[in-house]
Design an enzyme around this catalytic site. Sequence first.
Site, PDB file in Angstrom:
ATOM      1  CG  ASP A  84     -18.283  -1.775   8.156  1.00 58.07           C
ATOM      2  OD1 ASP A  84     -18.015  -2.988   8.234  1.00 58.07           O
ATOM      3  OD2 ASP A  84     -17.754  -1.015   7.330  1.00 58.07           O
ATOM      4  CD  GLU A 142     -14.210  -4.643   4.202  1.00 59.73           C
ATOM      5  OE1 GLU A 142     -13.157  -4.599   3.546  1.00 59.73           O
ATOM      6  OE2 GLU A 142     -15.316  -4.315   3.730  1.00 59.73           O
ATOM      7  CD  GLU A 143     -18.183  -2.391   2.774  1.00 60.87           C
ATOM      8  OE1 GLU A 143     -17.484  -1.915   1.864  1.00 60.87           O
ATOM      9  OE2 GLU A 143     -18.828  -3.449   2.667  1.00 60.87           O
ATOM     10  NE  ARG A 183      -6.602 -17.206  -6.578  1.00 59.71           N
ATOM     11  CZ  ARG A 183      -6.725 -17.768  -7.778  1.00 59.71           C
ATOM     12  NH1 ARG A 183      -7.846 -18.343  -8.137  1.00 59.71           N
ATOM     13  NH2 ARG A 183      -5.723 -17.737  -8.637  1.00 59.71           N
ATOM     14  CG  HIS A 369     -20.902  -3.033  -2.008  1.00 57.81           C
ATOM     15  ND1 HIS A 369     -19.908  -2.086  -1.912  1.00 57.81           N
ATOM     16  CD2 HIS A 369     -20.611  -3.939  -1.043  1.00 57.81           C
ATOM     17  CE1 HIS A 369     -19.046  -2.416  -0.955  1.00 57.81           C
ATOM     18  NE2 HIS A 369     -19.469  -3.547  -0.404  1.00 57.81           N
TER      19      HIS A 369
HETATM   20 ZN   LIG Z   1     -18.405  -4.489   1.014  1.00 48.07          ZN
HETATM   21 ZN   LIG Z   2     -17.812  -7.007   2.933  1.00 45.38          ZN
END
Ligand SMILES: [Zn+2]
Ligand SMILES: [Zn+2]
Length: 402
Positions: A84, A142-143, A183, A369
Amino acid sequence: MSQLQEKIKALAKDQSADIIAHRRHLHSNPELSFEEYKTAKYVAAELTAIGLQPEEGVAGTGVVAIIEGRNPGKRVVGLRADMDALPIFEANDVPYKSTVPGVMHACGHDVHTSSLLGTARILNQLKEEFEGTIKLVFQPAEEKAPGGASLMIKEGVLENPKPASMVGQHVAPNIPVGKIGFREGMYMASTDELYLTVKGKGGHAAAPHQLVDPVLMASHIIVALQQIISRNRNPANPAVLSFGRFIADGVTNVIPNEVTIQGTWRCMDEEWRADGLKRMKKMAEGIAEAMGGSCEFEIVHGYPFLKNHPELTRRVRSSATDYMGAENVIDLDLWMAGEDFAFYSQVVDSCFYRLGTRNEERGIISGVHTPTFDIDESALEISTGLMSWLAISELGHAGYSA
Ligand SMILES: [Zn+2]
Ligand SMILES: [Zn+2]
C-alpha cells in the site's frame, strides 16, 4: 563464495532492469491501504508469468504464492512484502512520479513488492537447488489499522503450509545503499491510539466557583499520566506516551464544557501495554471524577510490538554477512514506530531487517512518509538476491527437524 550464491548474484544482476521497471510501474500507480486492486492484479500477473499459481483476494487484495523446491514438505519459509501507498502528494520530479494526485509510495512498499517479485523469479529458477517450500506473501494495508497482516493471518496465511519462519524487509533512508541492518529481540513498538473527552461545566471564566473546569482537569490528567511512564514502568522497558492534540474550545473569558485530547501509547511488551492502558484509564477517570467532572477514555488498539526472534535473526544475519560482507551489515537501534509485520512476529519466529536505500551524493536522503522520499534503485539488485539467499539458507538450516 558458494556456487549457489554466485548464481543468485548473477540472476539478480541480470534481472535488475526488470525489477526497477516493476518498481517504477508501482511507484507511478500507487493505491491506498485496502484499495490495492491494480497492484494485486499486477503482482498476480507477474507471478503467473514466471510460472506460479498465485492465490488472489486473501484479506481483500492480498496475494499468496508458493514455490516448491525438492522435498517441499521439509520446511517452509514465508517472505512478506506490503503493497500500500500513503495519502501524500509526491513532490519528486522523476519520470516515475505518482500519477495519482494525493497518493504516493512514500514508505517504499513499491520497493518491497517489486523486490519480492524479483526474489520470486530467482527462487523459482533455482527450485531444483533447494529443499523445502517458499511462501510469498504480498499483503495489503500495512499503513492502516487493523493492518493487512492481521487480516491475512485471520484468513489463514500462516497455515497450509505453515511457515516455520517469516522474513520481511523495509527500506531505510537513513542507511546507505549497500548496507543492511538487523536487531535481535524487541525492535519496533506497539501502537495504541488514545481519545479522551474530559467533561465538566463551562461558563464565565470570572465565576470558576460556579463551574466544573474541564481545562484544568485535562491539564492535570496530561501531567499525571506521564507519571505512569516514570513511576510504574520498568525502566528497562521502553515506552512512549505522547499527546498531540488538546482542544479546549473556549476563549479568554469563557470556559468550555469539555476538552478533547488525543495521544499515542507505544511500548515493547504486550503485558505492560495492557497494564499501562488500564492504569491510564483509571487515573484519568479518577482525576476527572475527583474534580467534579468525568472522562471518557477511548482506546483504539493498533499493532503489537515487533520482536525479532533472536536465534532466527542471528542465523539470517550470519547468512546476510556471508552474502554482503561483514562491513555492510549493521546494528539497528530500537525504533518506537509501529509496523504490522509485528502481527507475524507474535505468532511465528520472525525476522524484519532494514535495506539501505540512501545515497547522499545523489541527494536521496528524505525520510519515509515525506513528499520527497525516494530510493537509490541499485538497492533492488541487492535486495532481490539477498532475500533469495536468506530464504534458501534458512530452508537449509541444520537445526531444524521436520
Ligand atoms: Zn509507513
Ligand atoms: Zn512501511
